[in-house]
Scaffold this motif. Structure first.
Motif, PDB file in Angstrom:
ATOM      1  N   PRO A 303      36.119  43.615  51.797  1.00  0.00           N
ATOM      2  CA  PRO A 303      36.904  44.064  50.631  1.00  0.00           C
ATOM      3  C   PRO A 303      38.401  44.071  50.922  1.00  0.00           C
ATOM      4  N   TRP A 304      38.779  44.287  52.195  1.00  0.00           N
ATOM      5  CA  TRP A 304      40.210  44.387  52.526  1.00  0.00           C
ATOM      6  C   TRP A 304      40.839  43.000  52.589  1.00  0.00           C
ATOM      7  N   GLU A 305      40.083  42.012  53.057  1.00  0.00           N
ATOM      8  CA  GLU A 305      40.571  40.637  53.028  1.00  0.00           C
ATOM      9  C   GLU A 305      40.714  40.177  51.577  1.00  0.00           C
ATOM     10  N   TYR A 306      39.728  40.503  50.760  1.00  0.00           N
ATOM     11  CA  TYR A 306      39.754  40.186  49.324  1.00  0.00           C
ATOM     12  C   TYR A 306      41.012  40.786  48.680  1.00  0.00           C
ATOM     13  N   LYS A 307      41.282  42.056  48.990  1.00  0.00           N
ATOM     14  CA  LYS A 307      42.455  42.730  48.436  1.00  0.00           C
ATOM     15  C   LYS A 307      43.749  42.105  48.959  1.00  0.00           C
ATOM     16  N   ASN A 308      43.782  41.762  50.246  1.00  0.00           N
ATOM     17  CA  ASN A 308      44.988  41.151  50.820  1.00  0.00           C
ATOM     18  C   ASN A 308      45.305  39.816  50.154  1.00  0.00           C
ATOM     19  N   ILE A 309      44.259  39.033  49.858  1.00  0.00           N
ATOM     20  CA  ILE A 309      44.477  37.741  49.193  1.00  0.00           C
ATOM     21  C   ILE A 309      45.043  37.960  47.797  1.00  0.00           C
ATOM     22  N   VAL A 310      44.486  38.931  47.079  1.00  0.00           N
ATOM     23  CA  VAL A 310      44.981  39.246  45.732  1.00  0.00           C
ATOM     24  C   VAL A 310      46.443  39.680  45.801  1.00  0.00           C
ATOM     25  N   THR A 311      46.741  40.603  46.721  1.00  0.00           N
ATOM     26  CA  THR A 311      48.118  41.115  46.846  1.00  0.00           C
ATOM     27  C   THR A 311      49.097  39.993  47.174  1.00  0.00           C
ATOM     28  N   LEU A 312      48.701  39.144  48.117  1.00  0.00           N
ATOM     29  CA  LEU A 312      49.576  38.033  48.516  1.00  0.00           C
ATOM     30  C   LEU A 312      49.813  37.076  47.354  1.00  0.00           C
ATOM     31  N   GLY A 313      48.756  36.705  46.654  1.00  0.00           N
ATOM     32  CA  GLY A 313      48.892  35.799  45.514  1.00  0.00           C
ATOM     33  C   GLY A 313      49.787  36.373  44.435  1.00  0.00           C
ATOM     34  N   LEU A 314      49.645  37.677  44.172  1.00  0.00           N
ATOM     35  CA  LEU A 314      50.463  38.308  43.137  1.00  0.00           C
ATOM     36  C   LEU A 314      51.935  38.371  43.545  1.00  0.00           C
ATOM     37  N   ARG A 315      52.197  38.634  44.823  1.00  0.00           N
ATOM     38  CA  ARG A 315      53.595  38.683  45.274  1.00  0.00           C
ATOM     39  C   ARG A 315      54.251  37.307  45.215  1.00  0.00           C
ATOM     40  N   LEU A 316      53.412  36.273  45.249  1.00  0.00           N
ATOM     41  CA  LEU A 316      53.946  34.915  45.110  1.00  0.00           C
ATOM     42  C   LEU A 316      53.917  34.441  43.651  1.00  0.00           C
ATOM     43  N   ARG A 317      53.629  35.384  42.749  1.00  0.00           N
ATOM     44  CA  ARG A 317      53.628  35.109  41.300  1.00  0.00           C
ATOM     45  C   ARG A 317      52.560  34.071  40.910  1.00  0.00           C
ATOM     46  N   GLN A 318      51.435  34.131  41.574  1.00  0.00           N
ATOM     47  CA  GLN A 318      50.323  33.220  41.269  1.00  0.00           C
ATOM     48  C   GLN A 318      49.262  33.955  40.453  1.00  0.00           C
ATOM     49  N   GLU A 319      49.682  34.572  39.323  1.00  0.00           N
ATOM     50  CA  GLU A 319      48.773  35.424  38.554  1.00  0.00           C
ATOM     51  C   GLU A 319      47.534  34.680  38.050  1.00  0.00           C
ATOM     52  N   ALA A 320      47.704  33.456  37.575  1.00  0.00           N
ATOM     53  CA  ALA A 320      46.556  32.701  37.045  1.00  0.00           C
ATOM     54  C   ALA A 320      45.547  32.404  38.166  1.00  0.00           C
ATOM     55  N   TRP A 321      46.081  31.996  39.332  1.00  0.00           N
ATOM     56  CA  TRP A 321      45.199  31.715  40.473  1.00  0.00           C
ATOM     57  C   TRP A 321      44.453  32.981  40.885  1.00  0.00           C
ATOM     58  N   VAL A 322      45.175  34.113  40.930  1.00  0.00           N
ATOM     59  CA  VAL A 322      44.567  35.379  41.335  1.00  0.00           C
ATOM     60  C   VAL A 322      43.479  35.798  40.349  1.00  0.00           C
ATOM     61  N   ALA A 323      43.732  35.635  39.048  1.00  0.00           N
ATOM     62  CA  ALA A 323      42.722  35.996  38.039  1.00  0.00           C
ATOM     63  C   ALA A 323      41.432  35.208  38.272  1.00  0.00           C
ATOM     64  N   ASP A 324      41.555  33.922  38.575  1.00  0.00           N
ATOM     65  CA  ASP A 324      40.377  33.102  38.880  1.00  0.00           C
ATOM     66  C   ASP A 324      39.710  33.559  40.174  1.00  0.00           C
ATOM     67  N   PHE A 325      40.535  33.842  41.189  1.00  0.00           N
ATOM     68  CA  PHE A 325      39.992  34.253  42.487  1.00  0.00           C
ATOM     69  C   PHE A 325      39.164  35.529  42.359  1.00  0.00           C
ATOM     70  N   ILE A 326      39.675  36.521  41.630  1.00  0.00           N
ATOM     71  CA  ILE A 326      38.967  37.799  41.486  1.00  0.00           C
ATOM     72  C   ILE A 326      37.559  37.585  40.961  1.00  0.00           C
ATOM     73  N   GLU A 327      37.413  36.687  39.988  1.00  0.00           N
ATOM     74  CA  GLU A 327      36.085  36.453  39.389  1.00  0.00           C
ATOM     75  C   GLU A 327      35.230  35.497  40.230  1.00  0.00           C
ATOM     76  N   LEU A 328      35.831  34.415  40.709  1.00  0.00           N
ATOM     77  CA  LEU A 328      35.053  33.367  41.389  1.00  0.00           C
ATOM     78  C   LEU A 328      34.546  33.786  42.758  1.00  0.00           C
ATOM     79  N   HIS A 329      35.264  34.693  43.424  1.00  0.00           N
ATOM     80  CA  HIS A 329      34.886  35.053  44.796  1.00  0.00           C
ATOM     81  C   HIS A 329      34.335  36.469  44.917  1.00  0.00           C
ATOM     82  N   LEU A 330      34.066  37.103  43.790  1.00  0.00           N
ATOM     83  CA  LEU A 330      33.499  38.450  43.838  1.00  0.00           C
ATOM     84  C   LEU A 330      32.142  38.454  44.552  1.00  0.00           C
ATOM     85  N   HIS A 331      31.355  37.384  44.363  1.00  0.00           N
ATOM     86  CA  HIS A 331      30.016  37.339  44.978  1.00  0.00           C
ATOM     87  C   HIS A 331      30.066  37.206  46.495  1.00  0.00           C
TER      88      HIS A 331
END
Length: 463
Positions: A303-331
């Protein structure tokens, strides 16, 4: 808290292994006790937190017509536990294709079945290989068995086997020494005591002189060592990226994960020192990892790696990529962590999209089972109140955040320091005047602070 061994083992069974273990318990090859299936059913009803086995009830269910016999039940439980441990051994062996093949070679050689041995030896050599310390050690053992076979069959002059034996022993020994030295440096700040890796200087010089013994993996760990302690870490970092790109398919999943962790840690260290270029580099590394099917199917994403990826993507202004990542990699997360991780990271996404009301609403439903969730959620709420100019809520929240940091025993000294600095400077900025010179001075002060959380966000508020 006390853990009962047999329950710990039972709870370690994966869901798809339970039927296989039931079949194993009743296999006539292992001379099963008739009580095993019923005992399994009874033990499966007990939670892992059980402090004492209900022996009387268990015995009454297993032997309803007999008076309680503590010794008989203890023997039965002991045998059952040994069966469960043996089942895990068989499962481990089934997953170790190369090790299983080598043990078969060894067994056939020991029984002097010459033709079958030679066939098994060829099969062992044909297995798809991934370089690792275990791989080199297994091929050293295989060369030893060939030496014994050659000696028994009058072929003692087969020099090539001696060469392979020595080469694989060298590769195993030097690789493990390099790995241990990397671990020693990486963990020296958290280990209770230091330890030395003998001959490490001689080993590094030897592998460098001898083209890394023809092993890309040895070269990779040599570069990891240069990354951690060499004079030119940036050169080592670039070399590691090139080695991973060129040879990743030759490395075991375990070594790939280890090397990527060293590379990620280096990026994080550079980011913490204010080198923003490494955010893009770390993001690219994460994208490579996520695209690697071998890595992603090997184990759950934490869960912490998942959160770190989200945080990093958002700080790089990759909101669309992050939205896809949250759903596609939840499993890829452990099942019991998915709901909480989805809620928290969705709140993060809402915050970055300035959907503040939705972010707060989601954060209120996060179960704070972990300290990191608590700290990060409190940071997001502070930012929301700051950016929406809710002075009263901000000051109240800051006061509560300070109390939490002071009173919570799980907060480390380092965590307390970086969050206290974050709070202090957030409040300074909120109360600062519009004087450009004063805001520039405050920005320089924030840049000079060694230990602070969310430095980039604080500096953004001064722009």
């Amino acid at each position: 808290m006390r853990t009962i061994k047999v329950l710990e083992l039972l709870h370690a069974l994966k869901s798809h292994e339970k039927a296989a273990f039931s079949a194993y318990l009743t296999s006539p090859y292992f001379l099963p006790a008739p009580e095993y299936p019923r005992l399994l059913q009874l033990l499966e009803t007990l939670p892992l937190s059980t402090q004492e086995l209900p022996k009387t009830e268990l015995y009454g269910q297993l032997f309803p017509q007999q008076p309680f016999d503590d010794q008989q039940l203890r023997y039965l439980l002991s045998d059952f536990t040994e069966r469960l441990e043996h089942f895990f051994l068989l499962r481990q062996l089934a997953g170790e294709k190369e090790e299983s093949a080598l043990l078969q070679v060894e067994a056939l050689h020991a029984r002097e079945t010459s033709k079958a041995y030679q066939h098994a030896a060829r099969r062992f050599e044909s297995i798809d290989r991934h370089e690792s310390a275990k791989h080199f050690h297994r091929h050293y053992r295989a060369a030893e068995i060939r030496q014994e076979f050659a000696a028994q069959h009058g072929a003692r002059d087969e020099v090539t086997d001696y060469v392979e034996l020595a080469d694989n022993l060298d590769r195993f020994y030097f690789l493990r020494k390099l790995q241990l030295q990397c671990e020693r440096i990486n963990y020296r700040n958290v280990l209770a005591r230091e330890f030395d890796v003998s001959l490490i200087d001689e080993i590094t010089r030897h592998v460098l002189r001898n083209q890394f013994l023809g092993s890309p993996l040895i070269e990779t760990y040599y570069q990891v060592l240069q990354l951690l302690s060499g004079p030119e870490p940036e050169t080592a970092f670039q070399s590691l990226l090139q080695l991973l790109e060129a040879h990743r398919d030759r490395f075991s999943v375990e070594d790939l994960n280890n090397v990527y962790q060293y590379v990620k840690n280096h990026c994080i260290r550079r980011i913490n020192l204010g080198d923003e270029v490494y955010r893009e580099r770390l993001f690219g590394i994460y994208q490579n990892i996520l695209a690697d099917e071998r890595l992603m199917r090997h184990d759950y994403l934490s869960p912490w790696e998942y959160k770190n990826i989200v945080t990093l993507g958002l700080r790089l202004r990759q909101e669309a990529w992050v939205a896809d990542f949250i759903e596609l990699h939840l499993h890829h997360l452990p099942p019991n962590e998915r709901d909480n991780a989805h809620t928290y990271n969705s709140a993060m996404l809402c915050y970055y999209r300035k959907q503040y009301r939705q972010a707060v609403k989601l954060l209120q439903t996060v179960e704070f089972t972990d300290l990191y969730y608590q700290l990060d959620a409190r940071s997001i709420l502070l930012k929301v109140y700051f950016e929406t100019y809710e002075s009263e809520s901000l000051l109240h929240h800051i006061s509560a955040f300070k109390i939490f940091l002071r009173r919570n025993k799980l907060v480390s000294a380092y965590q307390r320091k970086i969050y206290e600095n974050f709070i202090r400077y957030a409040l300074k900025i909120f109360r600062s005047s519009d004087s450009e010179s004063k805001r520039k001075a405050l920005a320089e002060e924030i840049r000079s602070v060694d230990h602070i959380s969310d430095r980039a966000w604080l500096l953004e508020q001064l722009e």
